[in-house]
Design a protein around this motif. Structure first.
Motif, PDB file in Angstrom:
ATOM      1  N   ALA A 108     -42.471  20.433  36.182  1.00 57.62           N
ATOM      2  CA  ALA A 108     -43.150  21.354  35.404  1.00 57.62           C
ATOM      3  C   ALA A 108     -42.239  22.060  34.224  1.00 57.62           C
ATOM      4  O   ALA A 108     -42.882  22.605  33.145  1.00 57.62           O
ATOM      5  CB  ALA A 108     -43.920  22.251  36.376  1.00 57.62           C
ATOM      6  N   ASP A 214     -49.897  27.305  34.300  1.00 54.04           N
ATOM      7  CA  ASP A 214     -48.939  26.946  35.208  1.00 54.04           C
ATOM      8  C   ASP A 214     -49.228  27.221  36.537  1.00 54.04           C
ATOM      9  O   ASP A 214     -49.208  28.405  37.042  1.00 54.04           O
ATOM     10  CB  ASP A 214     -47.707  27.497  34.719  1.00 54.04           C
ATOM     11  CG  ASP A 214     -46.338  27.033  35.312  1.00 54.04           C
ATOM     12  OD1 ASP A 214     -46.593  26.346  36.695  1.00 54.04           O
ATOM     13  OD2 ASP A 214     -45.418  27.221  34.901  1.00 54.04           O
ATOM     14  N   TYR A 217     -47.097  27.322  41.840  1.00 56.44           N
ATOM     15  CA  TYR A 217     -47.060  28.132  43.219  1.00 56.44           C
ATOM     16  C   TYR A 217     -48.412  28.070  43.795  1.00 56.44           C
ATOM     17  O   TYR A 217     -48.761  28.760  44.889  1.00 56.44           O
ATOM     18  CB  TYR A 217     -46.559  29.423  43.036  1.00 56.44           C
ATOM     19  CG  TYR A 217     -45.133  29.530  42.570  1.00 56.44           C
ATOM     20  CD1 TYR A 217     -44.187  29.461  43.582  1.00 56.44           C
ATOM     21  CD2 TYR A 217     -44.638  29.733  41.375  1.00 56.44           C
ATOM     22  CE1 TYR A 217     -42.736  29.333  42.971  1.00 56.44           C
ATOM     23  CE2 TYR A 217     -43.697  29.511  40.753  1.00 56.44           C
ATOM     24  CZ  TYR A 217     -42.483  29.506  41.655  1.00 56.44           C
ATOM     25  OH  TYR A 217     -41.174  29.733  41.199  1.00 56.44           O
ATOM     26  N   SER A 245     -46.476  21.265  40.305  1.00 54.42           N
ATOM     27  CA  SER A 245     -45.384  20.522  40.544  1.00 54.42           C
ATOM     28  C   SER A 245     -45.113  20.423  42.082  1.00 54.42           C
ATOM     29  O   SER A 245     -45.708  21.287  42.902  1.00 54.42           O
ATOM     30  CB  SER A 245     -44.246  21.465  40.053  1.00 54.42           C
ATOM     31  OG  SER A 245     -42.948  21.075  40.536  1.00 54.42           O
ATOM     32  N   SER A 247     -42.245  20.749  43.208  1.00 53.54           N
ATOM     33  CA  SER A 247     -40.803  21.403  43.469  1.00 53.54           C
ATOM     34  C   SER A 247     -41.128  22.350  44.532  1.00 53.54           C
ATOM     35  O   SER A 247     -40.450  22.387  45.653  1.00 53.54           O
ATOM     36  CB  SER A 247     -40.352  21.948  42.267  1.00 53.54           C
ATOM     37  OG  SER A 247     -40.159  21.093  41.230  1.00 53.54           O
ATOM     38  N   LYS A 248     -41.782  23.551  44.426  1.00 59.53           N
ATOM     39  CA  LYS A 248     -42.217  24.288  45.477  1.00 59.53           C
ATOM     40  C   LYS A 248     -42.980  24.117  46.577  1.00 59.53           C
ATOM     41  O   LYS A 248     -42.890  24.618  47.754  1.00 59.53           O
ATOM     42  CB  LYS A 248     -42.588  25.850  44.668  1.00 59.53           C
ATOM     43  CG  LYS A 248     -41.844  26.171  43.465  1.00 59.53           C
ATOM     44  CD  LYS A 248     -40.495  26.193  43.480  1.00 59.53           C
ATOM     45  CE  LYS A 248     -39.771  26.538  41.839  1.00 59.53           C
ATOM     46  NZ  LYS A 248     -40.189  26.508  40.679  1.00 59.53           N
ATOM     47  N   ARG A 256     -37.250  15.860  41.820  1.00 57.84           N
ATOM     48  CA  ARG A 256     -38.183  15.866  40.548  1.00 57.84           C
ATOM     49  C   ARG A 256     -39.428  15.057  40.577  1.00 57.84           C
ATOM     50  O   ARG A 256     -39.522  14.072  40.294  1.00 57.84           O
ATOM     51  CB  ARG A 256     -37.169  15.458  39.634  1.00 57.84           C
ATOM     52  CG  ARG A 256     -35.810  16.012  39.569  1.00 57.84           C
ATOM     53  CD  ARG A 256     -35.694  17.600  39.261  1.00 57.84           C
ATOM     54  NE  ARG A 256     -36.587  18.028  38.286  1.00 57.84           N
ATOM     55  CZ  ARG A 256     -37.163  19.149  38.345  1.00 57.84           C
ATOM     56  NH1 ARG A 256     -37.239  19.884  39.550  1.00 57.84           N
ATOM     57  NH2 ARG A 256     -37.930  19.528  37.390  1.00 57.84           N
TER      58      ARG A 256
HETATM   59  C1  LIG Z   1     -40.102  26.458  39.521  1.00 56.36           C
HETATM   60  C2  LIG Z   1     -40.945  26.702  38.234  1.00 56.36           C
HETATM   61  C3  LIG Z   1     -41.261  25.546  37.566  1.00 56.36           C
HETATM   62  C4  LIG Z   1     -40.602  24.434  37.484  1.00 56.36           C
HETATM   63  O1  LIG Z   1     -40.756  23.477  38.121  1.00 56.36           O
HETATM   64  P1  LIG Z   1     -40.409  22.012  38.273  1.00 56.36           P
HETATM   65  O2  LIG Z   1     -41.287  21.275  38.576  1.00 56.36           O
HETATM   66  O3  LIG Z   1     -38.927  21.972  39.081  1.00 56.36           O
HETATM   67  O4  LIG Z   1     -39.762  21.625  36.843  1.00 56.36           O
HETATM   68  C5  LIG Z   1     -42.460  25.714  36.556  1.00 56.36           C
HETATM   69  N1  LIG Z   1     -42.906  26.923  36.344  1.00 56.36           N
HETATM   70  C6  LIG Z   1     -42.860  28.008  37.041  1.00 56.36           C
HETATM   71  C7  LIG Z   1     -43.382  29.282  36.774  1.00 56.36           C
HETATM   72  C8  LIG Z   1     -41.870  27.796  38.147  1.00 56.36           C
HETATM   73  O5  LIG Z   1     -41.259  29.037  38.805  1.00 56.36           O
END
Ligand SMILES: *Cc1c(COP(=O)(O)O)cnc(C)c1O
Length: 407
Positions: A108, A214, A217, A245, A247-248, A256
């Motif tokens: 992201a 975005d 979360y 993403s 990620s979280k 990734r």
């Molecule tokens: C952690 C985060 C991302 C990054 O995500 P990745 O997929 O790990 O690059 C994007 N936007 C926000 C607001 C985040 O906190």
């Protein structure tokens, strides 16, 4: 003679995380016997869900055998993953998003950084304050910011996220073209309901603007009435690009994988009424500049949507949310005004002091590290961010220390 892109000279150096690291290591050096608890981290702490590990490793096995080996994959992402995303994240929630509107990527961060390339250099950009710094810095690099003056750039419209507006900034007086919104928000932990998001969607439709939403979360949302996607708002498919993403959601920060939704209805008209499809442009951009996410990683991401994967992801999110609850209750019990910690791993605390002064006090008196809110933007001054990405043990210990220090 070669010349540099002079926009890079307009970037403000960010000393936030390096200053924190310096202060922490200095403190530890002078106090070697003290145990420091880091509550400032914006990175997950739990390992990958077992379902993802199994899919990841069996895909690696496939890559090692001649008859199942795969070379370059589709730049947009494998169909199996895009279909799983469309079915589970959108169709299952009543949103009509098709696999060809989904673009799988390595993060992201990259997507939210790169998406601005699709727009003209002179579009007006609106950014929340405090903010995840990528949206701002990439627009500075691209020459949209104007000159920095008094900690702010001339040509950027800042949308202050403050207690007076419940961290849901009002529509600005001037017309803005490219609007970055992040909910559940990093760093404030605030969430947006449908009524709020509808204001922006209606605004964007009226003013022919584009919203970059975005939703990194999204997985932390537990309240029924909080939308998981901007496409839950009628008309959003014409004006919004959504970034998500793994990620979280599933601990993929080191693995990734992420994705961006560019609906086919996102059509921009120029003065001559020629129509341009953002979906087609993003496809062109990605296939020119990006060669896709590795096959094993996409299989691991697909496993997030398996029955086991869903259950394991839910357990991990519940673990972080329980951490957040413990911290939030401790802080509220001490009389602090907190946002987030519900539907979000972040808690944003109104300290009633200078952000760094509060940071220093917590480090010195309780050996707790937080993130000073002023590091995320001017409107973050006076706040600090606590993160729930930690072990339960550390969170309980931190809550106890806070009560002892401030109670
Ligand atoms: C952690 C985060 C991302 C990054 O995500 P990745 O997929 O790990 O690059 C994007 N936007 C926000 C607001 C985040 O906190």
């Amino acid at each position: 003679m070669i010349k540099i892109n002079s926009n890079y000279s307009k970037l403000k150096a960010s000393y936030l995380f390096s200053t924190i690291a310096k202060k922490v290591s200095e403190y530890q050096k002078n106090n070697p016997d003290k145990k420091i608890i880091k509550m400032g981290i914006g990175d997950v702490t739990l390992p990958l869900p077992p379902a993802c590990v199994a899919a990841f490793s069996s895909a690696v096995e496939e890559m090692g055998k001649a008859d199942t080996f795969r070379g370059y994959g589709p730049e947009q992402g494998y169909e199996f993953l895009r279909k799983a995303i469309a079915d589970n994240d959108f169709k299952a929630r009543g949103m009509d998003i098709e696999p060809d509107e989904i673009f799988v990527s390595d993060g992201a961060k990259s997507d939210s950084a790169n998406i601005q390339e699709l727009f003209a250099e002179d579009v007006r950009v609106a950014i929340q304050d405090p903010v995840y710094p990528v949206y701002l810095d990439t627009n500075v690099m691209a020459g949209r910011s104007g000159e920095p003056a008094d900690g702010r750039y001339d040509n950027i419209t800042y949308l202050p996220c403050v207690p007076q507006n419940n961290f849901l900034p009002d529509i600005p007086a001037e017309t803005v073209d490219l609007i970055y919104l992040c909910y559940p928000n990093n760093p404030t932990g605030a969430v947006a309901d449908k009524t709020y998001l509808k204001k922006w969607v209606d605004y964007a439709r009226e003013n022919k603007s584009i919203i970059i939403f975005d939703a990194a979360y999204e997985a932390f949302i537990t309240d029924e009435n909080i939308p998981h996607s901007i496409y839950e708002i009628e008309g959003a498919k014409e004006v919004a690009i959504e970034i998500r993403s793994f990620s979280k959601t599933a601990g993929f920060t080191g693995t990734r994988c992420a994705y961006t939704v560019v609906p086919k209805e996102c059509i921009i008209k120029d003065e001559n009424k020629t129509e341009y499809s953002l979906n087609a442009m993003w496809f062109r951009r990605q296939s020119t500049k990006f060669n896709g996410v590795s096959y094993p990683v996409q299989r691991a991401a697909e496993a997030v949507y398996s029955e086991e994967g869903k259950k394991q992801v839910k357990e991990n999110i519940a673990y972080y949310l329980e951490n957040a609850r413990i911290l939030r209750e401790a802080l509220e019990g001490l009389g602090y005004e907190c946002t987030g910690g519900k539907n979000s791993p972040y808690i944003w605390i109104n300290t009633g002091k200078d952000s760094w002064e509060f940071f220093d006090m917590l480090l010195d008196k309780a050996q707790i590290v937080c993130t000073p809110g002023s590091g995320f933007g001017k409107a973050g001054e006076g706040f600090v961010r606590f993160s729930a990405f930690n072990s339960r043990e550390n969170v309980i210990e931190a809550a106890d220390r806070l009560k002892r220090l401030l109670g």
